[in-house]
Design an enzyme around this catalytic site. Structure first.
Site, PDB file in Angstrom:
ATOM      1  N   THR A   1      -4.238   7.512   3.309  1.00  0.00           N
ATOM      2  CA  THR A   1      -2.769   8.051   3.035  1.00  0.00           C
ATOM      3  C   THR A   1      -2.209   7.354   4.452  1.00  0.00           C
ATOM      4  O   THR A   1      -2.448   7.085   5.353  1.00  0.00           O
ATOM      5  CB  THR A   1      -2.613   9.554   3.377  1.00  0.00           C
ATOM      6  OG1 THR A   1      -2.937  10.000   4.604  1.00  0.00           O
ATOM      7  CG2 THR A   1      -3.521  10.125   2.403  1.00  0.00           C
TER       8      THR A   1
ATOM      9  N   GLY B   1      -1.050   4.296   4.227  1.00  0.00           N
ATOM     10  CA  GLY B   1      -1.961   3.000   4.427  1.00  0.00           C
ATOM     11  C   GLY B   1      -1.268   1.717   4.602  1.00  0.00           C
ATOM     12  O   GLY B   1      -1.701   0.589   4.327  1.00  0.00           O
TER      13      GLY B   1
ATOM     14  N   GLY C   1      -3.269   2.941   9.541  1.00  0.00           N
ATOM     15  CA  GLY C   1      -3.902   2.862   8.274  1.00  0.00           C
ATOM     16  C   GLY C   1      -4.006   1.525   7.518  1.00  0.00           C
ATOM     17  O   GLY C   1      -4.999   1.459   6.731  1.00  0.00           O
TER      18      GLY C   1
ATOM     19  N   SER D   1      -4.520  13.267  17.107  1.00  0.00           N
ATOM     20  CA  SER D   1      -3.771  12.611  18.355  1.00  0.00           C
ATOM     21  C   SER D   1      -4.393  13.126  19.621  1.00  0.00           C
ATOM     22  O   SER D   1      -4.457  14.393  19.700  1.00  0.00           O
ATOM     23  CB  SER D   1      -2.166  12.607  18.279  1.00  0.00           C
ATOM     24  OG  SER D   1      -1.592  12.338  19.081  1.00  0.00           O
TER      25      SER D   1
ATOM     26  N   TYR E   1       4.992  18.130  17.749  1.00  0.00           N
ATOM     27  CA  TYR E   1       4.031  17.198  17.407  1.00  0.00           C
ATOM     28  C   TYR E   1       2.537  17.840  17.713  1.00  0.00           C
ATOM     29  O   TYR E   1       1.427  17.699  16.765  1.00  0.00           O
ATOM     30  CB  TYR E   1       4.423  15.983  17.899  1.00  0.00           C
ATOM     31  CG  TYR E   1       3.143  14.915  17.424  1.00  0.00           C
ATOM     32  CD1 TYR E   1       3.204  14.459  16.289  1.00  0.00           C
ATOM     33  CD2 TYR E   1       2.581  14.305  18.565  1.00  0.00           C
ATOM     34  CE1 TYR E   1       2.285  13.310  15.742  1.00  0.00           C
ATOM     35  CE2 TYR E   1       1.639  13.071  18.071  1.00  0.00           C
ATOM     36  CZ  TYR E   1       1.371  12.912  16.830  1.00  0.00           C
ATOM     37  OH  TYR E   1       0.480  11.808  16.372  1.00  0.00           O
TER      38      TYR E   1
HETATM   39  P1  NAD Z   1       2.860   4.353  11.670  1.00  0.00           P
HETATM   40  O1  NAD Z   1       4.408   4.592  11.672  1.00  0.00           O
HETATM   41  O2  NAD Z   1       2.575   2.747  11.512  1.00  0.00           O
HETATM   42  O3  NAD Z   1       1.867   4.815  10.438  1.00  0.00           O
HETATM   43  C1  NAD Z   1       2.441   6.222   9.945  1.00  0.00           C
HETATM   44  C2  NAD Z   1       2.011   6.018   8.432  1.00  0.00           C
HETATM   45  O4  NAD Z   1       2.314   7.256   7.783  1.00  0.00           O
HETATM   46  C3  NAD Z   1       2.917   5.116   7.624  1.00  0.00           C
HETATM   47  O5  NAD Z   1       2.398   4.442   6.573  1.00  0.00           O
HETATM   48  C4  NAD Z   1       4.148   5.960   7.055  1.00  0.00           C
HETATM   49  O6  NAD Z   1       4.532   5.542   5.792  1.00  0.00           O
HETATM   50  C5  NAD Z   1       3.174   7.102   6.975  1.00  0.00           C
HETATM   51  N1  NAD Z   1       3.794   8.397   6.386  1.00  0.00           N
HETATM   52  C6  NAD Z   1       4.637   8.840   7.242  1.00  0.00           C
HETATM   53  N2  NAD Z   1       5.379  10.127   6.729  1.00  0.00           N
HETATM   54  C7  NAD Z   1       4.476  10.160   5.048  1.00  0.00           C
HETATM   55  C8  NAD Z   1       4.844  10.863   4.259  1.00  0.00           C
HETATM   56  N3  NAD Z   1       5.719  11.969   4.250  1.00  0.00           N
HETATM   57  N4  NAD Z   1       4.387  10.711   3.033  1.00  0.00           N
HETATM   58  C9  NAD Z   1       3.378   9.467   3.116  1.00  0.00           C
HETATM   59  N5  NAD Z   1       3.219   8.759   4.054  1.00  0.00           N
HETATM   60  C10 NAD Z   1       3.909   8.903   5.192  1.00  0.00           C
HETATM   61  O7  NAD Z   1       1.998   4.817  12.785  1.00  0.00           O
HETATM   62  P2  NAD Z   1       0.533   4.879  13.080  1.00  0.00           P
HETATM   63  O8  NAD Z   1       0.364   4.851  14.916  1.00  0.00           O
HETATM   64  O9  NAD Z   1      -0.139   3.823  12.482  1.00  0.00           O
HETATM   65  O10 NAD Z   1       0.053   6.433  12.727  1.00  0.00           O
HETATM   66  C11 NAD Z   1      -0.968   6.674  11.984  1.00  0.00           C
HETATM   67  C12 NAD Z   1      -1.546   8.043  12.589  1.00  0.00           C
HETATM   68  O11 NAD Z   1      -2.147   8.120  13.562  1.00  0.00           O
HETATM   69  C13 NAD Z   1      -0.303   9.019  12.385  1.00  0.00           C
HETATM   70  O12 NAD Z   1      -1.034  10.217  11.848  1.00  0.00           O
HETATM   71  C14 NAD Z   1      -0.092   9.360  13.809  1.00  0.00           C
HETATM   72  O13 NAD Z   1       0.248  10.885  14.175  1.00  0.00           O
HETATM   73  C15 NAD Z   1      -1.430   8.931  14.330  1.00  0.00           C
HETATM   74  N6  NAD Z   1      -1.508   8.659  16.004  1.00  0.00           N
HETATM   75  C16 NAD Z   1      -0.784   7.583  16.233  1.00  0.00           C
HETATM   76  C17 NAD Z   1      -0.667   7.092  17.822  1.00  0.00           C
HETATM   77  C18 NAD Z   1       0.128   5.868  18.149  1.00  0.00           C
HETATM   78  O14 NAD Z   1       0.162   5.807  19.253  1.00  0.00           O
HETATM   79  N7  NAD Z   1       0.199   5.038  17.296  1.00  0.00           N
HETATM   80  C19 NAD Z   1      -1.331   8.322  18.513  1.00  0.00           C
HETATM   81  C20 NAD Z   1      -1.928   9.055  18.302  1.00  0.00           C
HETATM   82  C21 NAD Z   1      -1.989   9.634  16.743  1.00  0.00           C
END
Ligand code: NAD
Length: 249
Positions: free
Chosen positions: A12, A14, A19, A137, A150
């Protein structure tokens, strides 16, 4: 031999960041990859980038109908699923005194409810021996300014994983958590950090991480591949921190 040969994987969110990097790596490793995202044009672009016959299903993880649609399409097209990565997430840093009910609900609907009902819908389609990966996270256990909602929305994830690992044991389905520290993805901009502020923000984060830098999406994808593949066949119910050691300080 490819590590995910013959496997079917849903990721999801992705289309971006962790993703997308995981989708590309899983596909390179032989998996039939299915990604989900909200916007069709972004989904199409990501599917092109992943290649290897990847497909996209448009929808919002906050919607129960979307999860039912994903489960139905997987059943119809592939019969069963080997890997489910509940990865979509959002973060809206705000001091608690200023959090609106709408912002609260949005984070819980996507980060918490979306994961719970996504797994609920997909479970009947999971093949025995499947691997479920929930993206959490470091913020679930470490305090960051403005991250109370969050953190709360993510704190449920490890509890879900532990419960599901036991609930699904008779089907040998493993459920593990992937917990990133700061990673350089689009989420940084979505948090309200402008392009001008970004280098300074990244340096501030890097100074807080024993590895001396933030992570890259591909490093999280490698950890996701470990949890997805039989390399982790005896690993169940854990939280894998991939944070450059940030949890230590
Ligand atoms: P990102 O913003 O690049 O990716 C997030 C993805 O979630 C995107 O593809 C977005 O389209 C999708 N998304 C958001 N809301 C949605 C919805 N309602 N329905 C369907 N898709 C939805 O960010 P990322 O860093 O790749 O984040 C991926 C995961 O990792 C998240 O769960 C985030 O909380 C977690 N995370 C990220 C970090 C970081 O620093 N990047 C740190 C800790 C955790």
């Amino acid at each position: 031999m490819q590590r995910l040969e013959g496997k079917v994987a849903v990721i999801t969110g992705g289309n971006s960041g962790i993703g997308l990097a995981s989708a590309c790596l899983f596909a390179e490793q032989g998996a039939q990859v299915i990604i989900t995202a909200r916007r069709q044009e972004i989904l199409d672009e990501a599917v092109r980038q992943i290649g290897h016959g990847a497909i996209g299903i448009q929808g919002d993880v906050a919607s129960l109908e979307h999860h039912a649609d994903v489960a139905e399409q997987v059943r119809e097209r592939f019969g069963a699923l080997d890997i489910y990565m509940a990865n979509a997430g959002i973060v809206t840093p705000t001091p608690s005194q200023q959090v609106t009910p709408e912002a609260f609900d949005a984070q819980f609907n996507i980060n918490t409810r979306g994961v719970f009902f996504g797994v609920q819908a997909i479970t009947p389609v999971l093949r025995d021996g499947a691997s479920v990966i929930l993206t959490n996270s470091l913020a679930a256990t470490k305090v960051f300014e403005g991250h109370a909602v969050y953190a709360g929305s993510k704190a449920a994830i490890a509890a879900f994983a532990r419960n599901w690992a036991l609930e699904l044991r008779m089907r040998r389905i493993r459920v593990n958590v992937l917990s990133p520290g700061p990673v350089d993805t689009a989420i940084i901009g979505k948090m309200g950090v402008s392009e001008d502020q970004r280098p300074g923000f990244m340096k501030m984060l890097a100074d807080m991480i024993p590895a001396g830098r933030v992570g890259e999406a591909n490093e999280l994808a490698q950890a996701a591949l470990y949890l997805a593949s039989s390399d982790s066949s005896f690993v169940n119910g854990i939280e894998l921190l991939v944070d450059g050691g940030m949890s230590l300080v």
